[in-house]
Design a protein around this motif. Structure first.
Motif, PDB file in Angstrom:
ATOM      1  N   THR A 138      13.771  33.433  15.387  1.00 39.92           N
ATOM      2  CA  THR A 138      14.121  32.047  15.702  1.00 39.92           C
ATOM      3  C   THR A 138      12.818  31.266  15.734  1.00 39.92           C
ATOM      4  N   PRO A 139      12.571  30.449  14.718  1.00 34.45           N
ATOM      5  CA  PRO A 139      11.302  29.732  14.675  1.00 34.45           C
ATOM      6  C   PRO A 139      11.108  28.874  15.933  1.00 34.45           C
ATOM      7  N   LYS A 140       9.834  28.580  16.173  1.00 38.58           N
ATOM      8  CA  LYS A 140       9.491  27.928  17.433  1.00 38.58           C
ATOM      9  C   LYS A 140      10.110  26.544  17.588  1.00 38.58           C
ATOM     10  N   SER A 141      10.125  25.790  16.499  1.00 35.50           N
ATOM     11  CA  SER A 141      10.437  24.373  16.662  1.00 35.50           C
ATOM     12  C   SER A 141      11.902  24.041  16.399  1.00 35.50           C
ATOM     13  N   VAL A 142      12.783  25.051  16.363  1.00 32.57           N
ATOM     14  CA  VAL A 142      14.179  24.737  16.052  1.00 32.57           C
ATOM     15  C   VAL A 142      14.928  24.303  17.305  1.00 32.57           C
ATOM     16  N   ASP A 143      16.123  23.752  17.066  1.00 36.03           N
ATOM     17  CA  ASP A 143      17.041  23.437  18.157  1.00 36.03           C
ATOM     18  C   ASP A 143      17.818  24.724  18.444  1.00 36.03           C
ATOM     19  N   GLN A 144      17.400  25.444  19.472  1.00 37.72           N
ATOM     20  CA  GLN A 144      17.815  26.839  19.658  1.00 37.72           C
ATOM     21  C   GLN A 144      19.326  27.088  19.588  1.00 37.72           C
ATOM     22  N   TYR A 145      20.097  26.353  20.405  1.00 37.54           N
ATOM     23  CA  TYR A 145      21.522  26.683  20.505  1.00 37.54           C
ATOM     24  C   TYR A 145      22.259  26.352  19.217  1.00 37.54           C
ATOM     25  N   VAL A 146      21.931  25.197  18.655  1.00 37.63           N
ATOM     26  CA  VAL A 146      22.584  24.812  17.407  1.00 37.63           C
ATOM     27  C   VAL A 146      22.232  25.814  16.323  1.00 37.63           C
ATOM     28  N   PHE A 147      20.963  26.225  16.335  1.00 36.58           N
ATOM     29  CA  PHE A 147      20.497  27.186  15.338  1.00 36.58           C
ATOM     30  C   PHE A 147      21.260  28.504  15.455  1.00 36.58           C
ATOM     31  N   LEU A 148      21.493  28.905  16.679  1.00 36.52           N
ATOM     32  CA  LEU A 148      22.196  30.166  16.922  1.00 36.52           C
ATOM     33  C   LEU A 148      23.653  30.061  16.503  1.00 36.52           C
ATOM     34  N   LEU A 149      24.233  28.900  16.761  1.00 41.25           N
ATOM     35  CA  LEU A 149      25.667  28.719  16.539  1.00 41.25           C
ATOM     36  C   LEU A 149      26.002  28.466  15.066  1.00 41.25           C
ATOM     37  N   ALA A 150      25.062  27.858  14.333  1.00 40.11           N
ATOM     38  CA  ALA A 150      25.353  27.378  12.982  1.00 40.11           C
ATOM     39  C   ALA A 150      25.973  28.444  12.072  1.00 40.11           C
ATOM     40  N   PRO A 151      25.364  29.640  11.939  1.00 41.54           N
ATOM     41  CA  PRO A 151      25.964  30.602  11.026  1.00 41.54           C
ATOM     42  C   PRO A 151      27.359  31.044  11.464  1.00 41.54           C
ATOM     43  N   ILE A 152      27.572  31.104  12.777  1.00 44.46           N
ATOM     44  CA  ILE A 152      28.890  31.531  13.246  1.00 44.46           C
ATOM     45  C   ILE A 152      29.933  30.483  12.896  1.00 44.46           C
ATOM     46  N   ILE A 153      29.569  29.223  13.083  1.00 44.29           N
ATOM     47  CA  ILE A 153      30.506  28.148  12.730  1.00 44.29           C
ATOM     48  C   ILE A 153      30.776  28.164  11.229  1.00 44.29           C
ATOM     49  N   ALA A 154      29.708  28.401  10.454  1.00 44.52           N
ATOM     50  CA  ALA A 154      29.888  28.421   9.007  1.00 44.52           C
ATOM     51  C   ALA A 154      30.819  29.557   8.599  1.00 44.52           C
ATOM     52  N   PHE A 155      30.783  30.639   9.358  1.00 45.88           N
ATOM     53  CA  PHE A 155      31.618  31.800   9.025  1.00 45.88           C
ATOM     54  C   PHE A 155      33.039  31.614   9.529  1.00 45.88           C
ATOM     55  N   LEU A 156      33.218  30.755  10.513  1.00 46.65           N
ATOM     56  CA  LEU A 156      34.515  30.593  11.183  1.00 46.65           C
ATOM     57  C   LEU A 156      35.697  30.385  10.235  1.00 46.65           C
ATOM     58  N   PRO A 157      35.607  29.485   9.260  1.00 44.82           N
ATOM     59  CA  PRO A 157      36.803  29.236   8.461  1.00 44.82           C
ATOM     60  C   PRO A 157      37.222  30.413   7.584  1.00 44.82           C
ATOM     61  N   ALA A 158      36.284  31.312   7.267  1.00 38.79           N
ATOM     62  CA  ALA A 158      36.607  32.359   6.292  1.00 38.79           C
ATOM     63  C   ALA A 158      37.862  33.152   6.670  1.00 38.79           C
ATOM     64  N   PRO A 159      37.937  33.779   7.862  1.00 39.82           N
ATOM     65  CA  PRO A 159      39.154  34.515   8.201  1.00 39.82           C
ATOM     66  C   PRO A 159      40.363  33.594   8.385  1.00 39.82           C
ATOM     67  N   LEU A 160      40.123  32.397   8.895  1.00 43.79           N
ATOM     68  CA  LEU A 160      41.238  31.474   9.103  1.00 43.79           C
ATOM     69  C   LEU A 160      41.916  31.133   7.779  1.00 43.79           C
ATOM     70  N   LEU A 161      41.108  30.992   6.753  1.00 44.36           N
ATOM     71  CA  LEU A 161      41.669  30.658   5.447  1.00 44.36           C
ATOM     72  C   LEU A 161      42.433  31.839   4.874  1.00 44.36           C
ATOM     73  N   ILE A 162      41.792  33.014   4.934  1.00 44.12           N
ATOM     74  CA  ILE A 162      42.421  34.202   4.363  1.00 44.12           C
ATOM     75  C   ILE A 162      43.772  34.441   5.046  1.00 44.12           C
ATOM     76  N   ALA A 163      43.806  34.172   6.360  1.00 50.50           N
ATOM     77  CA  ALA A 163      45.034  34.433   7.111  1.00 50.50           C
ATOM     78  C   ALA A 163      46.187  33.568   6.641  1.00 50.50           C
ATOM     79  N   ALA A 164      45.894  32.432   6.069  1.00 49.02           N
ATOM     80  CA  ALA A 164      46.965  31.510   5.705  1.00 49.02           C
ATOM     81  C   ALA A 164      47.415  31.663   4.259  1.00 49.02           C
ATOM     82  N   ILE A 165      46.808  32.604   3.543  1.00 50.15           N
ATOM     83  CA  ILE A 165      47.148  32.730   2.125  1.00 50.15           C
ATOM     84  C   ILE A 165      48.180  33.834   1.925  1.00 50.15           C
TER      85      ILE A 165
END
Lengths: 176, 120, 551, 321
Positions: free
Chosen positions: D70-97
């Motif tokens: 985690t680089p020094k100058s990032v916004d820590q929590y957003v940085f941590l959450l971003a990939p998880i949020i980006a991954f969030l729709p993947a299973p939700l979409l598959i579930a609806a197909i």
């Protein structure tokens, strides 16, 4: 300017302390991870001089480093495992290489490709004011590939050799 | 079964978040760490950075977003109309949808004329 | 050992070649104007200027459409001399201006007001000799790091320990200001500085461009060189002529043979050694193959810059076939050291012609494919058309050469206009040129050149007759004292070698005029107003090789 | 049905979906490397497992064992959450197909709208990633991604509406059923083209891969992300490619309809064919510039989509009513 960049890192480079071992150490898991790491060496896109062209040739159709899982060139050091120092390192470039190496996540490896990266190559005069006499002075090197420039096969051989060493746990990064 | 459908996206979402968090946190336990001096530096082609990336964003982008909102919401309004078009035996919805779309295109022409949609 | 600047015999008393020009130079304030023998020294007119008259004399040349080819700094011990080499378009003369300054003051007026292209050259001289150029807009070290305190090409400099101080992590404020100066600040706080390079996929090596950006629009930018500086010119002052040959390979590793030839031709002009007919044919074949290989790498990497990955692999595959031939003929794939003074190093193998003619046949088919699929691609056209326009005036002012110059509508090719090999006159080929000056024109010129090179190789193969490949060269290779300049056309443009010899086995001063240096310099002028993606497109179309620039 | 039953079903469904998402993404990455290799006269991965099939498993495992920086100058929590949020729709979409009649986790009655809405969550993750990194490449990448995605959203929606109009339902299985005799690619070719182009743009693939344009922005919005965080973006991206292909199959290629073979086989065949075409495009074309990309949308695609919807409404009413 009491201590220079190169001397501190040289000490670091030689010692194992550059890497802090993982919190959970579980041998079968470690073995499995090492096997995966060996087979998935993503190099950093990073060419300095002549050798870079041979590095590109090694990833092109005829030699195809992708066969060994080493063809995924990543531009960002954050996603790379392997730094191939391909070319002459001079004193303007040295801090950059050190910085890029530091920015790569552990475990990471370095291949010094070509005579210049090994010892300054043809630019190794005593009173050369510009060329760093070997990249090992700033980052720890795992494999040295001689040649000016080395053939792509030599690079492939180096990658295979590195794979063997990672599997047997005898590199700078996985020894810890 | 209806019940299941209703809570499915929600529970799926919770599960995914948990799974994602697990994947992101696990490496902290099983991976080695390095301690180079520049380890935490922001990457910018190997050079030290000049200034932060958190700069002011021009108001232009905001207008852009507004235009998008307008179009997207309008489009969302057509959805029910289009769905029931089949079951209505009348030209009325067609005229309605048509009028709506024409107004939409007029606003597009206006936006293009005002050069709001030029991207820089 | 101090060296007499007037080592070359002036031929003025026999016949003034360009009397009108000489007269005008004299009027503008040049002293000791004389004409030289082109075949012996590679220069036509030689003029001494005082610091006061330098700009006036250069203005005369500028009005005559001379382009500034390079600056050569020399440590004459005790004083410094800076040589300004000019070239008129096509068949015009080459002019050399000499300005002297003493060791203590070491100052000269800047030429940047007359020739914009003098900018980097003066910075290089500043780097290497510590000569200050008064009123230069940005007199900062170009090739050396900003923390070095020495001037390596001074004769009293004998190496320095390589120490990298810790404070290199700070970016000098001056560099930031310089990048800002090129663009006009908008007063908003939405602009920022973006480093492109040295480790960046599309800077083709270790070039660094400091961009001043707002959104995606570029306000200004400065190139930072020297990340691959290896002190080759200093090394040349310690190596015998023969020993220096391998270093020429390593400057432009994509076309080492063209560099070999340039260096060999320099030694041949200086010593009067002539190469054999078979060697001349072999040189043309090898160099044109080298040009093909180099342009192929350009095509592949350019498309890579524009986001298409596949053409790169096809180009490299074609290049591999050429490299295989190189390897069999010379022993090395890239660093060949094949063309030497007096001919080529060794004869080629038996199936040489056969293999090449087969390769050329395939090459023709591939070129048609590349033309259709790559250069004709709609997206490629969108990305290159009207992007990065180099006007003919800018090209001449900055000394642009090679395909970049011909893409701007200036029809000049050293192979045709300053024939350094008889064969180029005999063979049937033409110099392609385009008038657009944009990335697309440069690309088209290179594609046409590929075809012309195939033509040349095929014709040259027919002229390959048996005979010796190297004429007699003395065991101890010495160059008579004097100053020599020789020019060859590489894949990127004019490769010029300026040699000051003192009669020994070692050069007193050897300066290489590299094409990429001048070509790259235009990029600072082209960038403002374009987008980040365009910078990549422009850089790719210039086809620069960084170690050649940095030396 | 007891609470326990429902819970068990959810856990089962979740496990199945996550497994599919992961395996599918790994397979697609392998496929991508093989397809690129074939296009480029290479071999691609061969050494790890038969035909290099295990190559991507090795990659995934390696990324799991990689250090998290985690680089020094990032916004820590957003940085941590971003990939998880980006991954969030993947299973939700598959579930609806739905992959065949009655096969699938759930077949929502607003399926079409649901898919389009949920897939945009990934965009939020990308924006968070780009902004929190405090890296200029990432920022530019994220800005490009947002602008591009919201722009192409509108014609895409209009194209889908043309299909909904024909089928008279937002339920995916109904839409497939309506195509039993003739797939909509023949009735709505313009809508198909618009949808296909837009969905390539939405999933940030060449020639619209500007958000991660390697030659300009190094790695775009995920420049600063290491190891597993980076892998989550990758998982999300490849799932999105699969989903886009699945939607094309459902809306335009007649879904699981087809003679002789089992419906599931038909569905998968069609979907992977579309995936292949998307990959084929990637390894063939160069990349557009940002302004050209935007102009193409606002000046060509959007007017075309509006006209298409207008014309189909009139024609449809004329023929049916």
């Amino acid at each position: 300017m009491s201590e220079s960049l190169q001397s501190t890192s040289h000490e670091e480079a030689g010692a194992d302390t550059d890497h802090i071992p993982p919190i959970v150490q579980f041998l079968p898991l470690q073995k499995a991870l090492d096997l995966a790491r060996a087979n998935s060496l993503w190099p950093l896109t990073f060419g300095i001089a002549c050798c870079a062209i041979e590095m590109m040739a090694a990833s092109a159709s005829r030699y195809d480093a992708d066969r060994f899982g080493a063809g995924v060139f990543r531009n960002s050091p954050r996603q790379a495992d392997l730094m191939i120092v391909a070319g002459t390192v001079n004193l303007k470039m040295a801090p950059i290489i050190k910085r890029l190496y530091d920015q790569m996540p552990s475990p990471k490896w370095v291949i010094a490709l070509g005579s210049c990266a090994i010892c300054g190559g043809p630019f190794d005069q005593d009173d050369n004011y510009a060329v760093l006499q070997g990249v090992e002075k700033i980052v720890p090197v795992d494999i040295f590939v001689p040649g000016c420039p080395p053939r792509p096969e030599a690079l492939l051989h180096a990658i295979l050799e590195l794979q063997e060493r990672i599997k047997s746990g005898s590199t700078n990064a996985t020894r810890a | 079964m209806e019940q299941l459908y209703n809570i499915l996206p929600f529970s799926m979402g919770i599960g995914t978040l948990a799974f994602g968090a697990f994947l992101v946190l696990l490496p902290y336990l099983i991976s080695p760490r390095s301690k180079g001096r520049f380890r935490g530096d922001t990457y910018e082609s190997g050079e030290p950075i000049i200034g932060e990336a958190w700069v002011q964003v021009r108001a232009h982008y905001y207008i852009y977003a507004l235009v998008f909102m307008a179009f997207d919401v309008e489009t969302a309004f057509i959805v029910p109309c289009v769905v029931i078009l089949r079951s209505w035996d009348s030209w009325l919805p067609v005229i309605e949808v048509g009028a709506f779309l024409i107004i939409l295109s007029l606003s597009l022409v206006y936006a293009l004329k005002k050069k709001v949609l030029e991207w820089e | 050992m101090p060296l007499e600047p007037e080592a070359v015999e002036p031929v003025a008393e026999q016949k003034a070649v360009y009397p009108e020009l000489i007269e005008r130079l004299r009027k503008a304030g040049a002293t000791e104007v004389s004409s030289l023998d082109y075949s012996k020294s590679g220069m036509d007119v030689d003029a001494q200027v005082t610091p006061q008259s330098l700009c006036a004399v250069a203005s005369i040349l500028k009005h005559g459409h001379f382009s500034l080819e390079t600056l050569v700094g020399v440590d004459r011990q005790p004083e410094f001399e800076v040589l300004y080499l000019f070239k008129a378009d096509n068949e015009g003369p080459r002019v050399k201006l000499r300005a002297k300054t003493d060791r203590e003051t070491a100052t000269l007026p800047t030429l940047t007001n007359v020739y914009g292209g003098a900018d980097w050259y003066e910075r290089e001289v500043f780097d290497m000799f510590g000569v200050n150029f008064i009123d230069h807009p940005h007199l900062r070290p170009l090739l050396l790091p900003h923390f070095t305190k020495f001037h390596p090409l001074r004769k009293d400099f004998h190496g320095a320990p390589i120490v990298i101080p810790e404070d290199t992590v700070e970016i000098p404020e001056l560099d930031v200001q310089a990048a800002t100066k090129l663009g006009q600040s908008t007063g908003l706080r939405s602009d920022f500085f973006l480093n492109m390079g040295p480790q960046h996929p599309s800077t083709h090596g270790v070039l660094r461009i400091l961009l001043h950006v707002e959104g995606e629009t570029i306000l200004g930018g400065r190139c930072h060189l020297g990340y691959s500086h290896r002190g080759t010119e200093k090394l040349a002052e310690k190596k015998q002529y023969v020993q220096f040959l391998p270093y020429t390979d390593r400057m432009d590793y994509l076309s080492p043979l063209n560099y070999n030839w340039g260096f060999a031709r320099l030694l041949e002009t200086a010593t009067g050694i002539e190469s054999t007919p078979r060697a001349e044919v072999l040189r043309v074949i090898m160099c044109e193959l080298s040009r093909i290989a180099s342009h192929l790498v350009w095509l592949g990497t350019y498309l890579l810059d524009l986001g298409a990955i596949t053409p790169f692999l096809y180009c490299f595959e074609d290049r591999e076939r050429i490299l295989t031939i190189f390897e069999r003929a010379t022993g090395q794939r890239m660093t060949t050291s094949y063309i030497v003074a007096g001919g080529v190093r060794n004869d080629v193998y038996s199936t040489f012609s056969l293999e090449i003619s087969e390769l050329m046949r395939d090459m023709r088919k591939r070129l048609v494919e590349y033309d259709k699929l790559v250069i004709g691609n709609e997206i490629f056209l969108m990305r290159t058309d009207k992007v990065g326009i180099i006007s003919p005036e800018l090209a001449i002012e900055y000394g642009v050469s090679g395909p970049c110059l011909r893409g701007s509508g200036v029809d000049y090719d050293a192979r045709r206009d300053e024939p350094y090999c008889e064969l180029y006159k005999e063979l049937e080929w033409k110099v392609p040129f385009e008038t657009g000056g944009d990335c697309l024109s440069r690309s088209r010129v290179r594609m046409a050149e590929l075809e012309q090179s195939v033509n040349l190789v095929e014709q040259a193969l027919l002229k390959l007759e048996d005979g010796p490949v190297r004429s007699k060269v003395p065991k101890i290779f010495k160059v008579p004292a004097g100053e020599y300049y020789s020019v060859t056309e590489g894949p990127r443009g004019i490769i010029g070698w300026y040699l000051i010899a003192d009669g020994s086995q070692i050069p007193y001063r050897l300066k290489v005029r590299v094409p990429s240096f001048a070509n790259l310099q235009t990029v600072e002028q082209l960038m403002p107003g374009t987008r980040v993606a365009d910078v990549v497109s422009i850089l790719g179309s210039l086809d620069v090789i960084i170690p050649e620039i940095d030396r | 049905m007891s609470i326990f039953d429902i819970l068990l079903r959810i856990v089962l469904a979740f496990t199945a979906v996550i497994t599919f998402v992961t395996l599918n993404a790994l397979f697609l990455v392998w496929l991508e490397r093989k397809v690129s290799a074939v296009i480029q006269n290479r071999m691609g991965p061969t050494e790890v497992g038969p035909f290099g099939l295990l190559q991507t498993f090795a990659d995934a495992l390696k990324l799991l064992g990689k250090e998290m920086i985690t680089p020094k100058s990032v916004d820590q929590y957003v940085f941590l959450l971003a990939p998880i949020i980006a991954f969030l729709p993947a299973p939700l979409l598959i579930a609806a197909i739905p992959i065949a009649e009655g096969v699938g986790v759930s077949d929502l009655n607003v399926g079409a709208l649901y898919l389009l809405a949920i897939s945009n969550i990934a965009l939020l993750g990308i924006l968070m990633a780009g902004w929190s990194s405090n890296n200029k490449y990432s920022l530019l990448g994220a800005l490009r991604a947002v602008a591009q995605n919201i722009s192409y959203e509108i014609p895409m929606l209009l194209a889908v509406l043309a299909v909904v109009l024909m089928a008279g339902s937002l339920k995916l299985s109904e839409i497939v059923k309506a195509q039993e005799t003739i797939p909509y690619i023949l009735l709505q070719p313009v809508a198909f083209l618009i949808y296909f182009i837009c969905s390539i743009a939405e999933s940030n693939r060449t020639p619209f891969d500007l958000p991660e344009a390697e030659s300009e922005l190094v790695a775009g919005y995920h420049t600063e992300f290491t190891g597993m965080r980076f892998a989550l973006f990758f998982l999300a991206e490849y799932t999105q490619v699969f989903v886009l292909a699945a939607i094309v199959t459902l809306f335009f290629l007649g879904g699981w309809n087809g003679p002789l073979l089992h419906p599931i086989v038909w569905f998968m065949l069609k979907t992977y064919l579309v995936v292949f075409v998307v990959m084929w495009l990637r390894w063939t074309y160069p990349r557009l510039r940002s302004d050209q990309l935007m102009n193409f949308n606002w000046r060509v695609l959007l007017p075309l989509a509006i006209v298409n919807l207008l014309v189909s409404t009139v024609l449809f009413r004329g023929t049916v009513g």
